[in-house]
Design a protein around this motif. Sequence first.
Motif, PDB file in Angstrom:
ATOM      1  N   LEU A   1       0.824  -1.205   0.000  1.00 17.10           N
ATOM      2  CA  LEU A   1       0.000   0.000   0.000  1.00 17.10           C
ATOM      3  C   LEU A   1       0.861   1.260   0.000  1.00 17.10           C
ATOM      4  N   THR A   2       1.996   1.207   0.697  1.00 19.33           N
ATOM      5  CA  THR A   2       2.923   2.343   0.699  1.00 19.33           C
ATOM      6  C   THR A   2       3.506   2.554  -0.689  1.00 19.33           C
ATOM      7  N   VAL A   3       3.905   1.466  -1.325  1.00 17.78           N
ATOM      8  CA  VAL A   3       4.453   1.555  -2.689  1.00 17.78           C
ATOM      9  C   VAL A   3       3.419   2.161  -3.638  1.00 17.78           C
ATOM     10  N   LYS A   4       2.176   1.717  -3.516  1.00 19.63           N
ATOM     11  CA  LYS A   4       1.113   2.245  -4.375  1.00 19.63           C
ATOM     12  C   LYS A   4       0.947   3.754  -4.169  1.00 19.63           C
ATOM     13  N   SER A   5       1.027   4.200  -2.909  1.00 20.51           N
ATOM     14  CA  SER A   5       0.892   5.627  -2.610  1.00 20.51           C
ATOM     15  C   SER A   5       2.056   6.419  -3.196  1.00 20.51           C
ATOM     16  N   LEU A   6       3.251   5.840  -3.152  1.00 29.34           N
ATOM     17  CA  LEU A   6       4.416   6.500  -3.745  1.00 29.34           C
ATOM     18  C   LEU A   6       4.270   6.576  -5.262  1.00 29.34           C
ATOM     19  N   GLN A   7       3.786   5.507  -5.857  1.00 29.97           N
ATOM     20  CA  GLN A   7       3.621   5.488  -7.314  1.00 29.97           C
ATOM     21  C   GLN A   7       2.612   6.523  -7.788  1.00 29.97           C
ATOM     22  N   LYS A   8       1.597   6.796  -6.972  1.00 31.44           N
ATOM     23  CA  LYS A   8       0.552   7.744  -7.368  1.00 31.44           C
ATOM     24  C   LYS A   8       0.834   9.174  -6.914  1.00 31.44           C
TER      25      LYS A   8
ATOM     26  N   GLN B   1      18.334   4.253  -4.513  1.00 27.90           N
ATOM     27  CA  GLN B   1      17.795   3.124  -3.756  1.00 27.90           C
ATOM     28  C   GLN B   1      16.299   2.962  -4.017  1.00 27.90           C
ATOM     29  N   ILE B   2      15.592   4.090  -4.113  1.00 25.50           N
ATOM     30  CA  ILE B   2      14.148   4.047  -4.361  1.00 25.50           C
ATOM     31  C   ILE B   2      13.856   3.536  -5.770  1.00 25.50           C
ATOM     32  N   VAL B   3      14.579   4.066  -6.732  1.00 26.30           N
ATOM     33  CA  VAL B   3      14.333   3.711  -8.132  1.00 26.30           C
ATOM     34  C   VAL B   3      14.721   2.266  -8.424  1.00 26.30           C
ATOM     35  N   ASN B   4      15.850   1.824  -7.872  1.00 26.78           N
ATOM     36  CA  ASN B   4      16.353   0.488  -8.171  1.00 26.78           C
ATOM     37  C   ASN B   4      15.801  -0.592  -7.252  1.00 26.78           C
ATOM     38  N   GLY B   5      15.015  -0.184  -6.240  1.00 31.02           N
ATOM     39  CA  GLY B   5      14.448  -1.145  -5.313  1.00 31.02           C
ATOM     40  C   GLY B   5      13.181  -1.782  -5.849  1.00 31.02           C
ATOM     41  N   ALA B   6      12.404  -2.314  -4.916  1.00 29.75           N
ATOM     42  CA  ALA B   6      11.191  -3.036  -5.304  1.00 29.75           C
ATOM     43  C   ALA B   6      10.012  -2.116  -5.609  1.00 29.75           C
ATOM     44  N   SER B   7      10.181  -0.815  -5.373  1.00 36.73           N
ATOM     45  CA  SER B   7       9.044   0.103  -5.506  1.00 36.73           C
ATOM     46  C   SER B   7       8.664   0.404  -6.950  1.00 36.73           C
ATOM     47  N   LYS B   8       9.597   0.239  -7.892  1.00 38.35           N
ATOM     48  CA  LYS B   8       9.345   0.491  -9.309  1.00 38.35           C
ATOM     49  C   LYS B   8       8.789   1.892  -9.539  1.00 38.35           C
TER      50      LYS B   8
ATOM     51  N   ASP C   1       8.926   5.885 -10.862  1.00 37.89           N
ATOM     52  CA  ASP C   1       9.376   6.692 -11.990  1.00 37.89           C
ATOM     53  C   ASP C   1      10.419   7.688 -11.488  1.00 37.89           C
ATOM     54  N   ALA C   2      11.640   7.586 -11.971  1.00 43.12           N
ATOM     55  CA  ALA C   2      12.730   8.463 -11.519  1.00 43.12           C
ATOM     56  C   ALA C   2      12.425   9.929 -11.788  1.00 43.12           C
ATOM     57  N   ARG C   3      11.600  10.202 -12.791  1.00 43.66           N
ATOM     58  CA  ARG C   3      11.286  11.596 -13.118  1.00 43.66           C
ATOM     59  C   ARG C   3      10.451  12.272 -12.041  1.00 43.66           C
ATOM     60  N   LYS C   4       9.791  11.469 -11.203  1.00 39.76           N
ATOM     61  CA  LYS C   4       8.989  12.034 -10.114  1.00 39.76           C
ATOM     62  C   LYS C   4       9.846  12.493  -8.934  1.00 39.76           C
TER      63      LYS C   4
ATOM     64  N   THR D   1      13.581  13.724  -2.007  1.00 38.74           N
ATOM     65  CA  THR D   1      14.570  12.989  -1.244  1.00 38.74           C
ATOM     66  C   THR D   1      15.816  13.841  -1.078  1.00 38.74           C
ATOM     67  N   VAL D   2      16.657  13.473  -0.115  1.00 36.83           N
ATOM     68  CA  VAL D   2      17.748  14.362   0.275  1.00 36.83           C
ATOM     69  C   VAL D   2      19.052  14.087  -0.444  1.00 36.83           C
TER      70      VAL D   2
END
Length: 386
Positions: free
Chosen positions: A147-154, A168-175, A177-180, A160-161
Motif C-alpha cells: 500500500l505504501t508503494v502504491k501511494s508513492l507510485q501515485k 535506492q528508491i528507483v532500483n528497489g522493489a518500488s518500481k 518513476d525516476a522523473r517524479k 529525497t535528500v
Amino acid sequence: MLKTSYRKINDLAVNKIEAASHVFVFLEIFAREGGIQSYVKDVFRSYTDKNEAIRAEVFLLRDAANCVNKFESANLRFRYFKTNWPQLDRIRMAAALFLHLLLHRPKHVYCGHVNLASLIGIFCNFLGIPYTVMTHGKEVWQPLPALTVKSLQKATSIWTVSHYTRDQIVNGASKLDARKIKILPCAVNNNYFTPGEKSTALVERYGLKDARVLMTVARLWSGDRYKGVDITIQALPEIAKVFPDVKYLVIGRGDDQPRLASLAADCGVEERVVFAGFVANEELVEHYRLADAYVMPSQEGFGIVYLEAMACGVPVVAGDADGSADPLQNGRLGWRVPHRDVKAVAIACIEILKGDDHRCNGEWLREQVVSHFGIDAFSARLRKQF
C-alpha cells in the motif's frame, strides 16, 4: 442585492486562498532531535519567508501542544495530536486531516514520512488532491508494504535528500518513476555554525588540553551501530602511533555506550575516549570548534552533521556507500572511506591531522558548504518545488 453579491465574491476569494494553501503532515518534529527533524525545520524556516498569502496547516502526530515551537505564525499553523493513547492519536489525526482536506481542498499536501504515505495516498487520491512524499534515508532503502508503494507510485512527486537515496528508491522493489523524484538536499544554518576558537571551559571539562581532537555526534543506541563509533575507537591505536596526543570526543547518549566504553578499554585507549553525553543544539557549535576532525564512517541518508562540522571549518571523514556523497561532494570536500574499515578510518584521520590536504583548509571548506548547502541555497531550491 449588492450585499449578497459582495458576500458571494468574498466567499469565492476566501475559497481561493484556502485552495491555494498547503498541508504538511509529519510524525514528530519537536518531541525529539535528529536529521529528519532538522530538515523539516529548515523547510519551515524557508516556508515562513514566502508570500504571506500562502498559508499552511501542519498536522503533527507525535508532538503535543505544549512543545516549544518557534515556527508558529499567521501563515504556518500547527495542530498537535499526541496524548497518552497512540492508537487513538492516529484515529484523531486521520479524522481531522480528512475533514480538513474535504472542506478546504488545499492546493497540495506534503507527507513528511513514508510511514504516513499510505494514509495520505488514500485521502488525496479519493479527493483528487496532489501530494508529495518526503523521503530521507534508511526508511526507504528496504522493501516497503504494497500500500505504501502504491501511494508513492501515485504521488505527484517524491522529495529525497540525496542521490543515493533516490537510486535506492528507483532500483528497489518500488518500481518508481525516476522523473517524479526531486532531490532537495539538507541545509546547514551557516549563521549559527561558524568557525571559532576552542572554548577553554570545554577543553578543561573534557580534558583536551594540547590534544588533537577527533569528534563524532551520534546517537549511541545499539540499533545505530552503523554510525561507526566503534570503528573509530578501534582505529585510535594506529592513529596514536603518529599522533600520541590524539583524543576522541563522542557526543551523544544511548544504551550502546557501555559496550563502546568496554571496547575502548579492550583496545587500550580508554583514556583517549571521552563520552560527553547529550549536548543541546544551542551548545553544539562550541563543541564542533573543539574538533580537529569530524569522524563518522557511517551509512547515512545524507548526514547533516557533516555540513555542521564543515561550516565550522572542520574537515570530515564519512562512509563511501551512502548519502554522504552529497554533502562531501563525492569526496571533493572530505574523506570517504569504506564502511566499517578500521584501517581506512585510521589512514584518513592521520591525513587530516597532518593538515597537508587542501580539504583541511577551514576557510575554503566553509565557503564551499555555505555556497552549496547554506540556508539561502536551500530556500532557493525549495521555492522551485512549491
